[in-house]
Design an enzyme around this catalytic site. Structure first.
Site, PDB file in Angstrom:
ATOM      1  N   GLN A 184      47.036  51.916  31.222  1.00  0.00           N
ATOM      2  CA  GLN A 184      46.351  52.045  32.505  1.00  0.00           C
ATOM      3  C   GLN A 184      46.981  53.106  33.398  1.00  0.00           C
ATOM      4  OE1 GLN A 184      46.474  48.017  34.014  1.00  0.00           O
ATOM      5  NE2 GLN A 184      44.852  47.312  32.637  1.00  0.00           N
ATOM      6  N   HIS A 196      48.994  47.506  35.064  1.00  0.00           N
ATOM      7  CA  HIS A 196      49.071  46.960  36.432  1.00  0.00           C
ATOM      8  C   HIS A 196      49.943  47.828  37.336  1.00  0.00           C
ATOM      9  CE1 HIS A 196      47.796  42.594  35.194  1.00  0.00           C
ATOM     10  NE2 HIS A 196      47.012  43.537  34.661  1.00  0.00           N
ATOM     11  N   GLU A 236      40.611  38.159  43.771  1.00  0.00           N
ATOM     12  CA  GLU A 236      40.724  37.757  45.176  1.00  0.00           C
ATOM     13  C   GLU A 236      40.337  38.852  46.153  1.00  0.00           C
ATOM     14  OE1 GLU A 236      44.522  34.675  44.535  1.00  0.00           O
ATOM     15  OE2 GLU A 236      44.694  36.380  45.891  1.00  0.00           O
ATOM     16  N   TYR A 260      51.296  35.856  48.678  1.00  0.00           N
ATOM     17  CA  TYR A 260      49.932  35.612  48.218  1.00  0.00           C
ATOM     18  C   TYR A 260      49.860  34.821  46.918  1.00  0.00           C
ATOM     19  CZ  TYR A 260      48.384  38.079  52.228  1.00  0.00           C
ATOM     20  OH  TYR A 260      48.149  38.396  53.547  1.00  0.00           O
ATOM     21  N   TYR A 315      44.279  34.972  29.500  1.00  0.00           N
ATOM     22  CA  TYR A 315      43.139  35.517  28.768  1.00  0.00           C
ATOM     23  C   TYR A 315      42.788  34.696  27.539  1.00  0.00           C
ATOM     24  CZ  TYR A 315      43.638  39.574  31.789  1.00  0.00           C
ATOM     25  OH  TYR A 315      43.711  40.394  32.885  1.00  0.00           O
TER      26      TYR A 315
END
Length: 378
Positions: free
Chosen positions: A91, A154, A248, A258, A269
């Site tokens: 990513q 991420h 979220e 959070y 997953y």
């Protein structure tokens, strides 16, 4: 209280619906009395972040190709040279960008990217001047680098300026370092706040470094992929990816936790349980969440009158997941999400959404489809 999402009632949601629960109720599905369509305006390969100049020209990033520039926000894009090389594995790549609040005078931009190698990398932010002919970045200066990881997943990578001139940078927890998201002494899974030169604001919640890293503004995040600062309110909003379920939409508060991975509305997953808890004292609840997932990416709030009745609504890109491939309209009233409308369902994986100076919404798709303008259907 009932929670019905795409016909699936989650066991986690049921547990959260007790009389003592502070979990948000699922907003009713809404339908506008007009239709919108997507008009292609720019060809792009894996576009990631969009930033309109005050004159309507468009600067955008591509995950693997760096920055590009489009006159009048449509037509053929030209490369902008000068970005440092990015790690494009997994990513990783080039991420979000934002203009300096005084761009019209100083032509400064800020861009995030994955810096390093597969075994030593981190989300990095540079500041640079966009040349007068839009072809080159000048005086490129690194102002921030997140803590290193050895994973290509991420990264976060969204940027937003506050009214006081400080810069918010969203970060992910690197996927396999999810427990670190609960440690504000580490930038994994945090949102950081810095000055435009990379120094630390004196009023950051952990500025003294005792209870957390000085740059950390909030923590307990999984992977923040949408960030929007409302200048009229002085409020920061974000969207972040859950695992399988549990995406979220949050209001960010300084120093707040959070919850990830101690609380979540999602599961692994493979369907195994991450935690039995969806709520815990001292941890924030989202304004709304998605089960199943949409992989929310990109976030903006409409301030124009281009689309009848939508002024003030939020728009979230849906990038993936069982309920993704859509643009989601959310209405927020008195701190609660009161409407949710799914637009362009199943058409494109949407990576970013912004409002142009002319008031239209523009979306960047995740893959090779390009950049589109949201138009009223005739």
């Amino acid at each position: 209280m009932r929670l019905i999402l795409a016909g699936i009632v989650s066991a986690f949601a049921l547990a959260a619906c007790s009389a003592e629960s502070t979990a948000p109720a699922a907003p009713p599905e809404a339908s506008s009395d007009f239709e919108v369509t997507l008009t292609p305006v720019v060809d792009a390969e894996f576009p990631w972040g969009l930033a309109f100049l005050p004159n309507g020209d468009l600067l955008f990033s591509e995950k693997e190709n760096g920055l590009k520039y489009v006159t009048d926000g449509q037509g053929t894009a030209t490369p902008v040279a000068g970005m440092p090389p990015a790690m494009t594995e997994g990513q990783g790549g080039y991420f979000g960008l934002v203009l300096d609040p005084d761009f019209e005078n100083n032509r400064l931009i800020y861009a995030a990217y994955a810096q390093g190698t597969p075994t030593d990398n981190g989300t990095t932010v540079v500041r640079a001047r966009l040349s007068d002919d839009h072809t080159t970045l000048e005086d490129v200066t690194e102002i921030f680098r997140a803590d290193s990881r050895d994973t290509a997943y991420h990264f976060g990578g969204r940027l937003q300026f506050a009214n006081d001139g400080t810069l918010f940078v969203s970060l992910g927890e690197g996927f396999k370092y999810m427990k670190d998201a609960q440690d504000p002494h580490i930038t994994h899974g945090s949102l950081v706040r810095i000055n435009s030169d990379g120094t630390i604001p004196a009023d950051n919640p952990f500025a003294d470094g005792v209870d957390g890293k000085p740059e950390v503004y909030s923590y307990g995040h999984r992977n923040i992929q949408g960030l929007y600062y409302d200048k009229s309110e002085g409020t920061l909003y974000e969207t972040e990816h859950g695992p399988k379920g549990g995406d979220e939409f949050n209001i960010i508060k300084p120093g707040a936790n959070y919850g990830w991975p101690v609380i979540t509305y999602g599961v692994n997953y493979d369907g195994t349980i991450i935690t039995e808890q969806t709520e815990k004292e001292g941890m924030e609840q989202p304004l709304t969440y998605w089960v199943p997932s949409i992989a929310p990416s990109g976030l903006t709030r409409l301030t124009s009158d281009v689309y009848p009745g939508w002024k003030g609504d939020f728009f979230v890109g849906g990038m993936n997941g069982p309920a993704g491939l859509e643009l989601v309209r959310l209405r927020l009233e008195d701190g609660k999400v009161t409407e949710r409308e799914n637009l362009f369902k199943g058409e494109y994986a949407i990576r970013d959404v912004v409002q142009a100076p002319d008031g239209h919404l523009y979306v960047a798709t995740k893959d090779l489809d390009g950049i589109f303008r949201v138009d009223l259907a005739e």
